[in-house]
Design a protein around this motif. Structure first.
Motif, short mmCIF file in Angstrom:
data_model
loop_
_atom_site.label_atom_id
_atom_site.label_comp_id
_atom_site.label_asym_id
_atom_site.label_seq_id
_atom_site.Cartn_x
_atom_site.Cartn_y
_atom_site.Cartn_z
N LEU A 1 0.86 -1.27 -0.03
CA LEU A 1 0.01 -0.18 0.01
C LEU A 1 0.76 1.20 -0.01
CD1 LEU A 1 -2.69 1.35 0.37
CD2 LEU A 1 -2.79 0.96 2.76
N GLY A 2 2.05 1.13 0.57
CA GLY A 2 2.70 2.37 0.76
C GLY A 2 3.62 2.61 -0.69
N VAL A 3 3.83 1.68 -1.28
CA VAL A 3 4.26 1.82 -2.52
C VAL A 3 3.26 2.44 -3.52
CG1 VAL A 3 5.22 0.56 -4.71
CG2 VAL A 3 6.16 0.13 -2.38
N ALA A 4 2.16 1.98 -3.47
CA ALA A 4 0.89 2.49 -4.34
C ALA A 4 0.58 3.87 -4.08
CB ALA A 4 -0.39 1.60 -4.08
N LEU A 5 0.41 4.19 -2.89
CA LEU A 5 0.31 5.80 -2.39
C LEU A 5 1.53 6.54 -3.24
CD1 LEU A 5 -0.35 5.05 1.19
CD2 LEU A 5 -2.05 5.97 -0.60
N VAL A 6 2.87 6.15 -3.02
CA VAL A 6 3.74 6.97 -3.75
C VAL A 6 3.82 6.70 -5.32
CG1 VAL A 6 6.37 7.00 -4.18
CG2 VAL A 6 5.55 6.44 -1.83
N MET A 7 3.17 5.71 -5.74
CA MET A 7 2.86 5.97 -7.33
C MET A 7 1.86 6.77 -7.76
SD MET A 7 3.73 1.90 -7.97
CE MET A 7 3.70 2.00 -10.05
N ALA A 8 0.90 6.86 -6.67
CA ALA A 8 -0.23 7.70 -6.85
C ALA A 8 0.10 9.37 -6.81
CB ALA A 8 -1.38 7.39 -6.04
N GLY A 9 1.33 9.42 -6.28
CA GLY A 9 1.94 10.83 -6.25
C GLY A 9 1.88 11.28 -4.69
N ARG A 10 1.17 10.44 -3.84
CA ARG A 10 0.88 10.77 -2.43
C ARG A 10 2.44 10.43 -1.69
NH1 ARG A 10 -4.60 8.41 -1.73
NH2 ARG A 10 -4.48 8.84 0.47
N THR A 11 3.49 11.06 -2.08
CA THR A 11 4.99 10.47 -1.52
C THR A 11 4.99 10.50 -0.04
OG1 THR A 11 5.90 11.37 -3.95
CG2 THR A 11 7.25 10.42 -2.07
N ARG A 12 4.84 11.64 0.66
CA ARG A 12 4.93 11.58 1.94
C ARG A 12 4.16 10.53 2.64
NH1 ARG A 12 4.90 17.07 0.34
NH2 ARG A 12 6.61 18.16 0.58
N HIS A 13 3.02 10.46 2.37
CA HIS A 13 2.01 9.55 3.01
C HIS A 13 2.50 7.95 2.75
CE1 HIS A 13 -2.39 8.13 3.59
NE2 HIS A 13 -1.80 7.54 4.55
N GLY A 14 2.88 7.79 1.47
CA GLY A 14 3.47 6.43 1.36
C GLY A 14 4.73 6.24 2.11
N LEU A 15 5.66 7.19 2.19
CA LEU A 15 6.78 6.68 2.82
C LEU A 15 6.67 6.60 4.39
CD1 LEU A 15 9.81 6.58 2.55
CD2 LEU A 15 10.12 8.98 2.68
N ARG A 16 5.70 7.56 4.81
CA ARG A 16 5.15 7.48 6.25
C ARG A 16 4.70 6.17 6.55
NH1 ARG A 16 3.18 11.91 6.63
NH2 ARG A 16 0.96 11.33 6.21
N THR A 17 3.87 5.60 5.69
CA THR A 17 3.33 4.13 5.63
C THR A 17 4.23 3.31 5.87
OG1 THR A 17 1.27 4.94 4.61
CG2 THR A 17 1.75 2.54 4.73
N VAL B 1 11.08 3.07 -3.33
CA VAL B 1 10.57 4.57 -2.72
C VAL B 1 11.62 5.43 -2.47
CG1 VAL B 1 9.25 6.02 -1.17
CG2 VAL B 1 8.24 3.79 -1.79
N LEU B 2 12.62 5.33 -1.72
CA LEU B 2 13.85 6.21 -1.61
C LEU B 2 14.47 6.48 -2.97
CD1 LEU B 2 15.08 4.74 1.93
CD2 LEU B 2 14.01 6.94 1.52
N TRP B 3 14.43 5.30 -3.60
CA TRP B 3 15.25 5.51 -5.04
C TRP B 3 14.50 6.55 -6.10
CZ3 TRP B 3 13.06 3.92 -9.60
CH2 TRP B 3 13.84 4.42 -10.82
N SER B 4 13.12 6.36 -5.94
CA SER B 4 12.52 7.06 -6.82
C SER B 4 12.34 8.46 -6.62
CB SER B 4 10.95 6.49 -6.82
OG SER B 4 10.40 6.63 -5.59
N ILE B 5 12.60 8.97 -5.21
CA ILE B 5 12.69 10.32 -4.86
C ILE B 5 14.06 10.82 -4.61
CG2 ILE B 5 10.36 10.14 -3.65
CD1 ILE B 5 11.97 10.09 -0.88
N GLY B 6 15.19 10.15 -5.19
CA GLY B 6 16.47 10.54 -5.18
C GLY B 6 17.31 10.48 -3.95
N ARG B 7 16.76 9.76 -2.98
CA ARG B 7 17.55 9.78 -1.83
C ARG B 7 18.59 8.40 -1.71
NH1 ARG B 7 12.78 11.05 2.50
NH2 ARG B 7 13.98 10.32 3.99
N TYR B 8 19.44 8.24 -2.61
CA TYR B 8 20.03 7.14 -2.74
C TYR B 8 20.86 6.49 -1.92
CZ TYR B 8 19.04 8.68 -7.59
OH TYR B 8 18.44 9.19 -8.58
N PRO B 9 21.75 7.38 -0.93
CA PRO B 9 22.59 6.80 0.21
C PRO B 9 21.38 6.15 1.11
CG PRO B 9 23.07 8.98 -0.22
CD PRO B 9 21.90 8.79 -0.96
#
Length: 851
Positions: free
Chosen positions: A73-89, A117-125
């Motif tokens: 569900l967290g991944v789906a939320l990020v893919m839907a554009g709700r990045t903060r909600h998905g990452l928090r989940t 999710v972290l890769w998709s938003i550029g937080r590589y480390p």
């Protein structure tokens, strides 16, 4: 199954739900349905099913299943554009899983979702830390999730530039996915390994892997945006910008129709903007980048937002927007990217260009210093570095350093071209060096130094022809596809009236053409000599007893360079557009005169063309033979119509270096081959008349002129004469063809020759016409023969009259038999044709190319 065979998973899950399963089985079914809808882009439906699955898993009191569903569900939320909600989940479920003592495999599966999710938003480390933990936890447990762990770690390594580490992880996951039948994930790993090959500069391998992945995805009938993104990047690197734009635009529209992931749609829009820029469609580039930027800012994805804003600013700059506002925005973008530790070189480069244009030298230095620094990187990064160094030197008025930087950047692209086996790829890839070559040439013209103009004009002219394409005689699959295409074309031509070809047959022709083109694009180069680029002083010495006229098109202005007897003179002629209009009018007049549908004063037409094409440069010509090097856009010129050239021995060449090389070529044999194709109005008259002058010639006509026989006879021959109609394909120039008894002989067929014939005469079609490509390249039948090693080719720039061609060709071969060269024989045949208006028009339609 939801990832490997999604349609089967969907059907089976719905069947489970139809028989009132237990809460746990229902949770698994809803999760599978949610994952399928998520990956198909139906995100609202996916989130609804995953939330239902989560409630059912909690009702069944299965914390491991509930945690796994919550991660999906967290991944789906990020893919839907709700990045903060998905990452928090995801953060919440991982903390809870560790606190509740979930097993190694369960924690590893949760971490993999957060890695993505972290890769998709550029937080590589942070993504790499999670990926290392996931690999350690999942090694030796579930092979599906172990493969995913390696795959996600590889993706993160690649984003950080660790190419070798990434490839090792991808190879590991590829083996596992293939072994357990996860076809969709196997396809994605092939796509990812294509990105690795591309990063290493192996474009043919990358294209082959991408085609493998696309075939699997098409078979599964799923939409994979990441595959389109990678293909777009590879096609742009190959110089196939129009193809890239068409593919990524289709992916954007498909994403809209399916209501796909807002995350992926934003990425597709950014790529669509970049592709539109490459084809010069600034309006589309601006609108796509603007839409992507709005989405990406809402999704809190700074790296992708930076790419979109860079594309937007570049599009506006290219479209002619005022540089002041663009400079301010580019400056802010570069600073913002640097503060978030994201790549900022391209933003600094744009800001530096704008500052240089505005005359802000200190600002230019500050911004260009960043992209000019460092070492390594892919081809694009390295060329950008040398371009930045060249502009820095230009701002310092240090012309020597600027020219060195241009030379070094072009040398990099030389090496890259040497890895490509396909003529089309080499021609298109020269666009990477166009800016560097123009920068140096602009400097030489400002200095009014004709020898330096010659040096830089030659440096990036007809580069793709300097190295012959990889030989493909031994590729049985390519030969089979070409044969099938030939037989289909023959059936269609004999059975169907124009415009009435069945749709199924048209589709099969397109399929076979695509198969041939793909197979050739996948060809890597074999060991070959470095491209011949020629120095001005060397060319000057090699042009003894001939005069060189070289046309140069720079910033839509035409220049004419004349070299004779060790002296060089540069003449500014006028707008290139005027020459193009005059050429179009000349070719129209020549066709109309040949068809006898009207009368045209060809003398006046030729004089007008000479004025806008050569200016005053003809006043310095002497009586020696003339070698003419036109630009790609002005290649199909009937030079014999120009008054100053009418009585001269004329040879046309793609570059002066190509002419010098062709002149040094020696025939491999004295074999003469005479070929007569079908449907000529004069039948076999031309070939039979020539056969009387060449009693030992191989004669192929009356059903014997098949592609394989012609290729076998022509291989290494001294002289090949082909009287056959032809077709020029502007949409796909390497499918331009000569019509033989069993179908078309294409450029792809010619590239199967082991050794090109020494001299070739193409007497019955407009085969001198080619398609301008890349920086200043030309693709077509004649350039293919020259690239393969033919010393000279005689061909026409318009379709010619068959009856008038027969006596012209008989006269031409009479002079060849007397020992004249190809261009000299053409001159003598032209002079003999003048009393007969029809023969004169036909004679003037031919040009000798090569040497």
């Amino acid at each position: 199954m939801a990832l490997a065979r999604p349609h089967e998973a969907l059907a089976q899950a719905e069947a489970w739900l139809a028989v009132r399963p237990s809460a746990l089985r229902a949770a698994v079914a809803h999760q599978a349905i949610g994952v399928v809808h998520r990956d198909f882009g139906n995100l609202d439906e996916a989130i609804r099913h995953l939330r239902t699955a989560l409630r059912l898993a909690r009702r069944a009191d299965d914390p491991a299943r509930a945690a796994d569903i919550q991660a999906s569900l967290g991944v789906a939320l990020v893919m839907a554009g709700r990045t903060r909600h998905g990452l928090r989940t995801l953060d919440t479920v991982i903390r809870a899983g560790l606190a509740d003592g979930l097993g190694r495999a369960a924690i590893g599966r949760l971490l993999i979702r957060r890695v993505w999710v972290l890769w998709s938003i550029g937080r590589y480390p942070e993504a790499l830390i999670d990926a290392d933990r996931a690999v350690m936890l999942l090694r030796g447990t579930d092979p599906v999730w172990e493969a995913r762990a390696y795959d996600h770690r590889a993706t993160t390594q690649l984003a950080r530039g660790a190419i070798d580490r990434a490839d090792r992880d991808y190879a590991h996951s590829e083996v596992l996915f293939h072994r357990i039948g996860q076809r969709l994930e196997y396809a994605d790993t092939r796509r990812a390994r294509a990105a690795i090959a591309f990063a290493r500069g192996d474009l043919p391998t990358a294209l082959a892997m991408l085609d493998d992945a696309r075939q699997i995805v098409d078979d599964l009938k799923v939409f994979e945006p990441e595959l389109h993104l990678t293909r777009c990047t590879a096609l742009l690197a190959a110089g196939l910008a129009r193809e890239a734009a068409e593919e990524i635009e289709a992916a954007v529209e498909r994403s809209r129709r399916q209501g796909g992931s807002a995350t992926r749609r934003a990425e597709l829009l950014t790529a669509a903007s970049t592709a539109a820029l490459a084809v010069g469609d600034y309006e589309t580039a601006t609108s796509r980048a603007d839409e992507a930027l709005r989405l990406l800012r809402r999704q809190a994805r700074p790296q992708w937002a930076g790419r979109a804003e860079l594309a937007l600013l570049t599009a506006r700059h290219s479209a002619g927007s005022q540089p002041g506002d663009l400079l301010r925005r580019a400056r802010r973008l570069a600073g913002r990217l640097e503060r978030t530790q994201l790549p900022a070189a391209e933003a600094h480069f744009l800001a530096g260009q704008l500052a240089l244009h505005a005359g802000q030298i200190a600002e230019t230095h500050r911004h260009l210093a960043a992209p000019a620094a460092g070492r390594g990187g892919d081809l694009q990064r390295q060329v950008l570095r040398w371009h930045a160094r060249a502009l820095l030197a230009l701002s310092h008025r240090d012309s020597r350093t600027m020219l060195v930087a241009c030379r070094r950047g072009l040398a990099l692209i030389d090496q890259y071209l040497g890895t490509l086996g396909a003529t089309e790829l080499r021609a298109q890839a020269t666009t990477h060096g166009a800016e560097l070559a123009s920068l140096a040439l602009r400097h030489a013209i400002r200095r009014a130094d004709p020898w330096q103009v010659l040096r830089w004009s030659e440096r990036w002219r007809a580069v793709a022809l300097a190295v012959p394409p990889a030989r493909r005689r031994t590729d049985p699959l390519l030969a089979a596809d070409l044969t099938a295409l030939r037989h289909l074309a023959g059936r269609l031509d004999s059975a169907s009236a124009p415009g009435q070809i069945p749709a199924a047959a048209q589709a099969e022709r397109r399929r076979l053409e695509a198969a041939v083109r793909r197979r050739v694009l996948h060809t890597s180069a074999v060991a070959q000599p470095r491209p011949l680029t020629g120095r001005a002083s060397t060319i000057g010495r090699d042009l003894d007893q001939v005069q060189l006229i070289e046309l140069i098109d720079l910033d839509e202005q035409l220049y004419c360079l004349v070299v004779r007897h060790g002296r060089a003179e540069l003449v500014e002629v006028g707008p290139t557009a005027a020459a193009e209009r005059a050429l179009a009018h000349t070719l129209f007049s020549l066709r109309r005169a040949a068809s006898l549908t009207g009368t045209t004063d060809l003398e006046q037409v030729g004089a007008r063309l000479e004025r806008v094409l050569l200016g005053s440069s003809t006043s310095v010509l002497e009586h020696d033979p003339v070698v003419i090097v036109p630009t790609g856009r002005l290649h199909a010129i009937p030079w014999a119509m120009l008054p100053s050239l009418r009585d001269r021995d004329i040879t046309v060449a793609p570059s002066a270096s190509t002419y010098v090389r062709a002149r040094a070529t020696v025939p491999a044999s004295e074999r003469v081959v005479l070929v007569g194709g079908p449907n000529l109005s004069t039948g076999a008259d031309e070939v039979l008349a020539l056969a009387q002058r060449y009693p030992d010639a191989i004669v192929l006509t009356d059903g014997e002129a098949t592609v394989e026989r012609v290729l076998g006879a022509a291989d290494g021959a001294g002289l090949v004469h082909i009287a056959a109609h032809g077709t020029f394909r502007a949409d796909s120039p390497l499918f331009s063809a000569l019509e033989l008894d069993d179908g078309p002989l294409t450029v792809y067929d010619l590239e199967r020759l082991h050794r090109a014939p020494y001299h070739v005469v193409l007497s019955s079609c407009d085969s001198a016409v080619g398609a301008p490509s890349g920086a200043d390249e030309l693709l077509g039948i004649v350039t293919a023969l020259i690239s393969l090693g033919s010393a000279g080719v005689l061909a026409s720039v318009v379709r010619v009259d068959d009856p008038s061609t027969v006596p012209l060709m008989v006269d031409l071969h009479h002079h060849l038999r007397q020992g004249a060269g190809l261009s000299q024989a053409h001159l003598l045949a032209r002079q003999a044709a003048r009393p007969d208006p029809a023969r004169r028009i036909t004679a003037d339609s031919f040009i000798p190319l090569g040497a």
